[in-house]
Design an enzyme around this catalytic site. Sequence first.
Site: not given
Ligand code: SAH
Length: 491
Positions: A61, A246, A269, A291, A323-324, A352-353, A406
């Site tokens: 309306l 990460p 992994d 791993k 990570g990378d 990477t971490a 690590m």
């Molecule tokens: N390619 C991965 C590294 C692999 S070696 C990168 O680029 O991050 C595995 C190590 O990565 C672990 O022992 C730790 O030191 C680190 N890492 C991976 N993920 C992580 C996270 N979320 N927090 C803290 N350390 C991390």
Amino acid sequence: MLQPLRKPSEAEPGRLGRLAKLPVFFDLKDRRAVLVGGSPGAAWKAELLAAAGAHVDIYALELSAEMDALLSRGAADGSLTLHRADWSADLLTDPALAVADLDDEDEADAFAAAAHEAGIPVNVVDKPGYCDFQFGSVVNRSPVVIGISTDGAAPILGQAIRRRIETLLHPSIASWAAVAKHLREHVMRNLSPGMARRAFWERFTDLAFQGRAPESFGDTVQTVLDRIASEPAARTGRVTLVGAGPGDAELLTLKAMRALQSADVILFDDLVSEDVLELARREAKRLMVGKRGGRASCAQGDINDLMTRLALQGKQVVRLKSGDPMVFGRAGEEIEHLEKAGVPVDVVPGITAGIAMASALGVSLTHRDMAQSVRFVTGCAKTERLPSGLDWQGLADPTTTTIFYMAGGTAGAIAERLMEAGCSPTMPAVLVSNVSRGDERWAGSIADLGWASERRDPTKPVIIGVGRVFERAAKANDRGLEQPLMLDATA
Ligand code: SAH
């Protein structure tokens, strides 16, 4: 000590979780819809219904300016017919859908009841109790249509999601999907079902995602077909090493997303997060290949052989690494092995971490007053002890920032070696576990690094930073700011 080896174990993709609402796409082409009300909300619903091809009978309306404007400009499809009259139950005998914007509860109740009586799905604007269906937010790349629902919980969030999708999807996707409709028949006629068709559509999709309109390849469907045909012949298998970052799935690259979406098999992994795996193609087979320091893992040789075998069978294999892939990920060995076997390999970088840790702490790793270089260092040789051959003198250099991977189990030894090499015991150090996934942080100086590391949760990955750039984080610890720190080395 040798690690016991285990076979890759297959993880199920998991069952579909509960759905708040079922998204369905309703065909309204040349169907009738009834819409009651002249409000701005009613105008929007009328436009949606007509754009989908419906002939909309509007009963109102009073008309808002929005409804007036809509009626004068018309809709993209279907039709809009205004009836300056109230609604009555006898209007609801044959439409495909009934929609009303009614303030009055009793009237809304009566409208829904009348529609139900006639077996017609009903929606009363902003009254979910009377709705059989909801509209949600729409991303329109017709023929590609994306509907977003938050089940009424958060419409503003729904709109924000819509904007994100709008930015992700190039507008030319619409033309590509339209071209696909024309190509379908050709593909059905000329290509056998299975691999050949799938390879065709994958090459098509690759082109579609290049962000160029199909017209830029020529102005006929035939030229687009020729272009697809001239791409390399049926896809051979390949391996893509993908950085999963990460843990937080938001940190994936768009390329990583696409690789996960087109994978046949994913070898991952155990540091790769569930959230990231969830983004993979549902049909993709997921194989955990382990791993992780201190845990059983598949032998690297077995992983290499498995990837090679799957790729040579023509599979799209994603090797998903935390990570990378190029940082402590044994990517070098994998690439070498695959290349020797003649398998094409691509790499998609990830965060990477160490870099994620810098962001989490708000620390610039190369703050120009404090550091001229950054080093990524492994704290753990294959033997689980400190790697031999590290340049401790260089690492003790106060103008460098060092990130130890690590190194949870060797943190104390690292601190000792650094101090022996002349590093001050007051050099700032940080230890962050589980970066980007509810991380826990400690900050202090290297004198206390071993102490802090012993108190970490050994089931979570930990990353360690040493260098003057972390002074800021260490000070934040003294002041006990914002983020609760997992430990306090001064306690
Ligand atoms: N390619 C991965 C590294 C692999 S070696 C990168 O680029 O991050 C595995 C190590 O990565 C672990 O022992 C730790 O030191 C680190 N890492 C991976 N993920 C992580 C996270 N979320 N927090 C803290 N350390 C991390």
